[in-house]
Write a protein that holds these residues in place. Structure first.
Motif, PDB file in Angstrom:
ATOM      1  N   UNK A  43     -53.049 -59.075 -86.185  1.00 42.08           N
ATOM      2  CA  UNK A  43     -53.107 -58.433 -87.504  1.00 42.08           C
ATOM      3  C   UNK A  43     -54.281 -58.984 -88.318  1.00 42.08           C
ATOM      4  N   UNK A  44     -54.495 -60.288 -88.270  1.00 44.26           N
ATOM      5  CA  UNK A  44     -55.646 -60.881 -88.964  1.00 44.26           C
ATOM      6  C   UNK A  44     -56.948 -60.339 -88.379  1.00 44.26           C
ATOM      7  N   UNK A  45     -57.010 -60.264 -87.058  1.00 42.13           N
ATOM      8  CA  UNK A  45     -58.208 -59.749 -86.398  1.00 42.13           C
ATOM      9  C   UNK A  45     -58.476 -58.302 -86.811  1.00 42.13           C
ATOM     10  N   UNK A  46     -57.440 -57.462 -86.782  1.00 44.54           N
ATOM     11  CA  UNK A  46     -57.614 -56.069 -87.182  1.00 44.54           C
ATOM     12  C   UNK A  46     -58.018 -55.954 -88.651  1.00 44.54           C
ATOM     13  N   UNK A  47     -57.469 -56.797 -89.497  1.00 47.21           N
ATOM     14  CA  UNK A  47     -57.841 -56.781 -90.913  1.00 47.21           C
ATOM     15  C   UNK A  47     -59.331 -57.077 -91.074  1.00 47.21           C
ATOM     16  N   UNK A  48     -59.813 -58.049 -90.336  1.00 49.11           N
ATOM     17  CA  UNK A  48     -61.244 -58.389 -90.379  1.00 49.11           C
ATOM     18  C   UNK A  48     -62.085 -57.186 -89.957  1.00 49.11           C
ATOM     19  N   UNK A  49     -61.704 -56.571 -88.845  1.00 51.29           N
ATOM     20  CA  UNK A  49     -62.478 -55.450 -88.320  1.00 51.29           C
ATOM     21  C   UNK A  49     -62.467 -54.254 -89.268  1.00 51.29           C
ATOM     22  N   UNK A  50     -61.316 -53.950 -89.846  1.00 48.76           N
ATOM     23  CA  UNK A  50     -61.222 -52.826 -90.788  1.00 48.76           C
ATOM     24  C   UNK A  50     -62.127 -53.058 -91.999  1.00 48.76           C
TER      25      UNK A  50
END
Length: 141
Positions: A43-50
């Motif tokens: 979730x943290x990784x996806x937040x960064x990418x978004x």
């Protein structure tokens, strides 16, 4: 006239609710076990990418100055008033996690709740809303 890839921005904004849910469930049910640790990490990784993908689309579409790093993407979009100071302060911390999560994943502590996990749901919802407002303001619809 600007060409802003609104379709790609929207696709990424549409991912925010799922990321928020993953972060909330991680924080609420935190047990220090591997599964929630992996959910939190993703979730943290996806937040960064978004956040960085949307920033890149805004920079390209509105012909803002070129970014040289993930942090720079956030600084430029913040300077352009895409989102407020409080959102920026948290998101700049978030993108600082990209290298540890993506490149040094083998040392990432999956047994601890990261300090940003309980804070990010509200910030990501505000980011989503503020980006939509910015687009409406700048594109007139």
């Amino acid at each position: 006239m600007y060409y802003v890839n609104q379709e790609q921005i929207e696709r990424r904004l549409d991912a925010v609710p799922d990321i928020v849910e993953g972060l909330k469930k991680s924080a609420q049910g935190w047990d220090g076990e591997l599964i929630l640790g992996m959910v939190q990490e993703r979730a943290l990784h996806l937040a960064i990418e978004v956040v960085t993908d949307i920033g890149s689309y805004l920079i390209d579409g509105f012909i803002m100055r070129d970014a040289s790093s993930y942090e720079d993407i956030l600084e430029i979009t913040h300077e352009e008033k895409v989102f407020d100071d409080e959102v920026f302060a948290v998101l700049i911390q978030l993108v600082g996690l990209r290298k540890p999560i993506v490149q040094e994943y083998y040392t990432w502590d999956r047994s601890s709740l990261h300090a940003l996990t309980p804070v990010l749901p509200d910030i990501l919802n505000r980011f989503e809303s503020q980006v939509r407002q910015y687009l409406k303001q700048e594109l007139g619809h």
